[in-house]
Design a protein around this motif. Structure first.
Motif, PDB file in Angstrom:
ATOM      1  N   HIS A 147     -31.407  42.302  28.086  1.00 31.89           N
ATOM      2  CA  HIS A 147     -30.816  43.234  27.129  1.00 31.89           C
ATOM      3  C   HIS A 147     -31.679  43.261  25.870  1.00 31.89           C
ATOM      4  O   HIS A 147     -31.680  42.297  25.109  1.00 31.89           O
ATOM      5  CB  HIS A 147     -29.390  42.799  26.785  1.00 31.89           C
ATOM      6  CG  HIS A 147     -28.436  42.944  27.944  1.00 31.89           C
ATOM      7  ND1 HIS A 147     -27.575  41.950  28.329  1.00 31.89           N
ATOM      8  CD2 HIS A 147     -28.228  43.960  28.805  1.00 31.89           C
ATOM      9  CE1 HIS A 147     -26.863  42.367  29.379  1.00 31.89           C
ATOM     10  NE2 HIS A 147     -27.239  43.571  29.692  1.00 31.89           N
ATOM     11  N   ALA A 148     -32.388  44.336  25.673  1.00 28.90           N
ATOM     12  CA  ALA A 148     -33.164  44.496  24.445  1.00 28.90           C
ATOM     13  C   ALA A 148     -32.203  44.848  23.318  1.00 28.90           C
ATOM     14  O   ALA A 148     -31.168  45.481  23.547  1.00 28.90           O
ATOM     15  CB  ALA A 148     -34.207  45.590  24.618  1.00 28.90           C
ATOM     16  N   PRO A 149     -32.514  44.449  22.090  1.00 31.43           N
ATOM     17  CA  PRO A 149     -31.597  44.754  20.988  1.00 31.43           C
ATOM     18  C   PRO A 149     -31.550  46.252  20.696  1.00 31.43           C
ATOM     19  O   PRO A 149     -32.548  46.956  20.841  1.00 31.43           O
ATOM     20  CB  PRO A 149     -32.194  43.987  19.805  1.00 31.43           C
ATOM     21  CG  PRO A 149     -33.624  43.770  20.154  1.00 31.43           C
ATOM     22  CD  PRO A 149     -33.700  43.706  21.651  1.00 31.43           C
ATOM     23  N   ILE A 150     -30.388  46.730  20.294  1.00 20.61           N
ATOM     24  CA  ILE A 150     -30.205  48.138  19.918  1.00 20.61           C
ATOM     25  C   ILE A 150     -30.517  48.303  18.441  1.00 20.61           C
ATOM     26  O   ILE A 150     -31.180  49.247  18.031  1.00 20.61           O
ATOM     27  CB  ILE A 150     -28.748  48.584  20.197  1.00 20.61           C
ATOM     28  CG1 ILE A 150     -28.329  48.246  21.628  1.00 20.61           C
ATOM     29  CG2 ILE A 150     -28.579  50.059  19.885  1.00 20.61           C
ATOM     30  CD1 ILE A 150     -29.155  48.854  22.707  1.00 20.61           C
ATOM     31  N   LEU A 151     -30.037  47.376  17.633  1.00 23.08           N
ATOM     32  CA  LEU A 151     -30.335  47.399  16.195  1.00 23.08           C
ATOM     33  C   LEU A 151     -31.708  46.787  15.991  1.00 23.08           C
ATOM     34  O   LEU A 151     -31.999  45.703  16.503  1.00 23.08           O
ATOM     35  CB  LEU A 151     -29.284  46.595  15.430  1.00 23.08           C
ATOM     36  CG  LEU A 151     -27.871  47.189  15.452  1.00 23.08           C
ATOM     37  CD1 LEU A 151     -26.856  46.180  14.928  1.00 23.08           C
ATOM     38  CD2 LEU A 151     -27.823  48.474  14.632  1.00 23.08           C
ATOM     39  N   THR A 152     -32.539  47.488  15.245  1.00 22.11           N
ATOM     40  CA  THR A 152     -33.910  47.003  15.108  1.00 22.11           C
ATOM     41  C   THR A 152     -34.452  47.266  13.715  1.00 22.11           C
ATOM     42  O   THR A 152     -34.004  48.204  13.035  1.00 22.11           O
ATOM     43  CB  THR A 152     -34.818  47.671  16.172  1.00 22.11           C
ATOM     44  OG1 THR A 152     -36.162  47.224  15.973  1.00 22.11           O
ATOM     45  CG2 THR A 152     -34.781  49.179  16.064  1.00 22.11           C
ATOM     46  N   GLY A 153     -35.399  46.437  13.315  1.00 24.30           N
ATOM     47  CA  GLY A 153     -36.087  46.645  12.049  1.00 24.30           C
ATOM     48  C   GLY A 153     -37.444  47.283  12.236  1.00 24.30           C
ATOM     49  O   GLY A 153     -38.123  47.598  11.269  1.00 24.30           O
ATOM     50  N   SER A 171     -32.282  49.048   8.625  1.00 26.22           N
ATOM     51  CA  SER A 171     -32.199  48.872  10.071  1.00 26.22           C
ATOM     52  C   SER A 171     -31.989  50.216  10.733  1.00 26.22           C
ATOM     53  O   SER A 171     -31.567  51.183  10.100  1.00 26.22           O
ATOM     54  CB  SER A 171     -31.057  47.923  10.418  1.00 26.22           C
ATOM     55  OG  SER A 171     -29.836  48.430   9.941  1.00 26.22           O
ATOM     56  N   LEU A 216     -31.684  52.388  14.914  1.00 30.26           N
ATOM     57  CA  LEU A 216     -31.349  52.296  16.335  1.00 30.26           C
ATOM     58  C   LEU A 216     -32.629  52.387  17.157  1.00 30.26           C
ATOM     59  O   LEU A 216     -33.475  53.253  16.931  1.00 30.26           O
ATOM     60  CB  LEU A 216     -30.406  53.436  16.736  1.00 30.26           C
ATOM     61  CG  LEU A 216     -29.028  53.383  16.095  1.00 30.26           C
ATOM     62  CD1 LEU A 216     -28.193  54.584  16.551  1.00 30.26           C
ATOM     63  CD2 LEU A 216     -28.319  52.078  16.469  1.00 30.26           C
ATOM     64  N   GLU A 234     -39.794  44.275  23.049  1.00 31.52           N
ATOM     65  CA  GLU A 234     -38.996  43.090  23.344  1.00 31.52           C
ATOM     66  C   GLU A 234     -39.076  42.731  24.834  1.00 31.52           C
ATOM     67  O   GLU A 234     -39.084  41.556  25.199  1.00 31.52           O
ATOM     68  CB  GLU A 234     -37.541  43.297  22.927  1.00 31.52           C
ATOM     69  CG  GLU A 234     -37.336  43.286  21.412  1.00 31.52           C
ATOM     70  CD  GLU A 234     -37.513  44.652  20.759  1.00 31.52           C
ATOM     71  OE1 GLU A 234     -37.827  45.623  21.493  1.00 31.52           O
ATOM     72  OE2 GLU A 234     -37.338  44.759  19.531  1.00 31.52           O
ATOM     73  N   PHE A 265     -32.153  48.012  30.712  1.00 33.03           N
ATOM     74  CA  PHE A 265     -31.442  49.236  31.121  1.00 33.03           C
ATOM     75  C   PHE A 265     -30.351  49.388  30.080  1.00 33.03           C
ATOM     76  O   PHE A 265     -29.316  48.739  30.156  1.00 33.03           O
ATOM     77  CB  PHE A 265     -30.874  49.055  32.526  1.00 33.03           C
ATOM     78  CG  PHE A 265     -30.256  50.301  33.121  1.00 33.03           C
ATOM     79  CD1 PHE A 265     -30.298  51.527  32.467  1.00 33.03           C
ATOM     80  CD2 PHE A 265     -29.648  50.255  34.377  1.00 33.03           C
ATOM     81  CE1 PHE A 265     -29.738  52.662  33.030  1.00 33.03           C
ATOM     82  CE2 PHE A 265     -29.084  51.392  34.950  1.00 33.03           C
ATOM     83  CZ  PHE A 265     -29.129  52.582  34.277  1.00 33.03           C
ATOM     84  N   GLY A 266     -30.628  50.227  29.096  1.00 32.96           N
ATOM     85  CA  GLY A 266     -29.692  50.351  27.994  1.00 32.96           C
ATOM     86  C   GLY A 266     -29.883  51.649  27.258  1.00 32.96           C
ATOM     87  O   GLY A 266     -30.794  52.432  27.558  1.00 32.96           O
ATOM     88  N   PRO A 267     -29.012  51.889  26.265  1.00 28.86           N
ATOM     89  CA  PRO A 267     -29.098  53.133  25.506  1.00 28.86           C
ATOM     90  C   PRO A 267     -30.258  53.100  24.519  1.00 28.86           C
ATOM     91  O   PRO A 267     -30.574  52.050  23.958  1.00 28.86           O
ATOM     92  CB  PRO A 267     -27.761  53.179  24.771  1.00 28.86           C
ATOM     93  CG  PRO A 267     -27.357  51.747  24.642  1.00 28.86           C
ATOM     94  CD  PRO A 267     -27.900  51.035  25.845  1.00 28.86           C
TER      95      PRO A 267
END
Lengths: 460, 460
Positions: free
Chosen positions: B156-162, B200, B202, B209, B223-225
């Protein structure tokens, strides 16, 4: 030659030529040869490489230390060493990348979890975090297996939303505009410039949308990221986490409890069988009681008590809790753990809560005081799943919404499902990270998420 | 009695007592009895219920129309009607919810896709959208099956990102503060009040990652949004969409192309076999050429040409394209479709693009001009997958980053993987909705997403 993953190499029936690629965990030199322990992440175990000090091999061996990436071709032969069936006798070693021993942040010693969080980009190369990520992957797939076998459809609830599922969780706001830009615009202009023409946020739950789909497809489940902008620095909370939310049409609270119990049993049993080596590591180094705890979960049916009964048990316990217990108490972790770990000594489902402490969409019981809600509690974690039968009666639902101050206009689409062909249905949410904390024994949510997002932390 | 899903009822070997629950699609009255077509979403087909005009049944039948939710218990018996093996002879009918015929937005006629988008909460109850959601579920699970069989781990890669993956896609900004609040604060105070202490957004891609994790676990996939704040109102773009992003260590561009081709073949073949009834519907009502198109994809290996060759073919075609073609052209949909549909008459992988038109992390080829990138193009859709071998050489990567103006400080963690045990690796992204458009023939991305998010649209 094709590369073979180490997990497959180590389970071979016969020796022979082999090519492995991975990262050096350790090098030990002996007279005339060196040992390399190679790990490629496919499993916890390393494969041992024996490299004779021939001229060719010596020329590369010298620079190889912990962290280097290599490809080793050679012969898979029975290992004389205890505890391993095979080793690789190196023919040739190709070096892809070295790792300067002074600078490489993963030294050959035990690092603290706190330190490893600061190098979350490298911690997957440690035994513990490699194991965690493999278990995380296997558990995610086991979630899909469980629902697929039962005929549920996987649905993707939207992440961007204009509504707040419970009015409960604090939402992150989302915009295509910079704050200064947006604030400087008159309202008309801003509505025009906002991507969605109105305020938007990150979902706190896909439940309402899952309900819409369950009332067409029968059984569905979401499995996706959800968000809470709550400034709580606890070992159980993160701003971004993954939730599993099944929703089943033509189901009541008993069906819901049965489904939640079956899911938790399936996942725990699958972890024990499919992730045995990784769980053994956690059992050795993270929580000595991990395996007995998991086996106990499978040993007996979960206890089921009403909220009123649970409150009675807590009151009668003679314990002094930090949070006092009364009829309208939502259970705190200390209460949940007492029920599971001390009173029932197994997972507990608490059901039929006072309506005052639960969400508007939960079905009102005939007593007019309680709703058909349930929480599934497990040892060490407390609440793992929370759900309910949903209020399918339009008149009761709109009355509840008015009581809690929700506008019918905003939820017109949700109410439509009660207007047209409404049907009993139920569902719950399971925090995926809490499940992982349960099956790995890892005590901090930051250590079961690849790149955790918590207040002040947005690295990587 | 336990409810049986209609998909299982219709595939029973023997008749007998049965309880089905679902929604009435149609009611037809004859002399002495009525027919009800019941659908429960478990499959495209309805089950036919025959209800004699007994006093008990008549008392409920009268109110039952399209959209009502019912439970029917009775006997499963061979049907005399053509085209169906079984029907249910009703013993009792329980009504859960009616649907007022005047008000119910789904009338017994064909509705336009545009209209159905305005009632996306109810469109899953139509044949077409029920089929789409079943195919979407099955394809998502088939993605997991494919990678699991090959030993990839799901991450799961993070959705919130810098950080912004390519500096390319426009990002949505995320904040816990209201714009007015944030804008009114002095910078120090704002950094303190911002949830993450800094801006931050999306994620536009989980690739970076995923690379970190592939360089520890070997093969991984997300596999994510993912999100793009691009104000483009086209049939192919949405602000929120799901991406599949595999990343494989010790792999080069050929491995990458092989993996992408194998994935697309697996998914198309699985759609044809596992979703036959739903695909037949799309073949009949959405795209008459759907099944031949899908079978053609499986019939031959995909074509593979360099970008330079592709440009040569386009130039030699004598076609006048809306977008002119030259050596540094990124291909437009019209070019992609010409290559697939007219020139090669099969899917095409275009590889080795000029570095100027590709992202900084793609591996520079020995010619110094091109990078080891690839796009997989399919008929009707154009680009389905895009990927590359990644630049694993620290010096080459930092030089490229300087050329395109990216700061080494911001990407220190990404560069660390090139400092410590770097290794060749490759990956790609596949837009999940584009895959669905391919296998269903549905031409608008808004109609393969349960609740699409596009400029101005955030309903449900």
């Amino acid at each position: 030659m094709q590369r073979t993953r180490i997990v497959e190499v180590l389970s071979r029936e016969a020796g022979g030529p082999v090519l492995v690629k991975g990262w050096v965990r350790t090098r030990r030199d002996a007279k005339g040869f060196s040992f390399l322990e190679i790990n490629d992440g496919s499993c916890l175990a390393n494969v041992q490489v024996v490299a004779d000090h021939t001229e060719d091999l010596l020329s590369v061996l010298d620079a190889l230390g912990t962290g280097a990436a290599v490809g080793v071709s050679g012969e898979l032969v029975p290992s004389p060493a205890a505890g391993q069936r095979w080793e690789v006798r190196a023919g040739a070693i190709e070096v892809y990348g070295l790792a300067d021993a002074e600078a490489f942040p993963l030294q050959k010693k035990r690092h603290s979890d706190e330190y490893l969080r600061t190098i979350a980009h490298l911690r997957p190369r440690t035994n513990k975090y490699g194991a965690m990520l493999r278990v995380r992957s296997e558990m995610a797939l086991a979630v899909h297996d469980f629902f697929r076998q039962r005929g549920f459809f996987h649905v993707h609830a939207p992440i961007l939303t204009g509504s707040d599922c419970e009015g409960a969780g604090e939402m992150f706001r989302v915009s295509n505009l910079e704050a200064e830009q947006a604030a400087a615009m008159p309202p008309d202009r801003r509505a025009e410039e906002e991507f969605f023409g109105r305020p938007s946020g990150l979902t706190v739950s896909g439940q309402l949308e899952a309900e819409l789909m369950a009332l067409a497809l029968g059984g569905v489940y979401t499995f996706g990221p959800t968000f809470r902008a709550e400034n709580s620095n606890t070992p159980k909370h993160a701003a971004e986490f993954w939730m599993v939310e099944p929703e089943l049409a033509f189901a009541d609270l008993v069906d819901d409890m049965d489904l939640a119990e079956a899911l938790v049993r399936h996942l725990v049993a699958h972890a024990l069988s499919a992730c045995a080596a990784d769980l053994a590591l956690f059992g050795n180094y993270v929580d000595k009681n991990l395996l007995p705890t998991l086996e106990d979960i499978l040993a007996a049916p979960f206890a089921r008590v009403t909220h009123a009964e649970a409150i009675g048990i807590l009151k009668a316990s003679g314990r002094s809790f930090d949070y006092p217990v009364h009829e309208l108490s939502d259970l705190q972790t200390e209460h949940e753990r007492f029920l599971c770990e001390e009173h029932f000594k197994r997972p507990v489902i608490v059901h039929d809560y006072p309506k005052e402490i639960k969400a508007f969409y939960m079905r009102l019981n005939d007593d007019g005081r309680t709703v058909a809600a349930m929480d599934l509690l497990v040892p060490r974690i407390g609440e793992l799943c929370g759900g309910s039968q949903r209020e399918e009666r339009l008149d009761v639902l709109t009355r509840r919404m008015a009581e809690v101050g929700l506008s019918e206009e905003q939820y017109w689409w949700y109410l439509d499902t009660r207007r047209f062909g409404t049907a009993p249905h139920a569902g719950f949410g399971m925090g995926f990270e809490r499940l992982l904390m349960l099956v790995t024994g890892i005590a901090n949510i930051r250590d079961v998420i690849p790149f955790p997002r918590t207040p002040g932390h947005l690295e990587f």
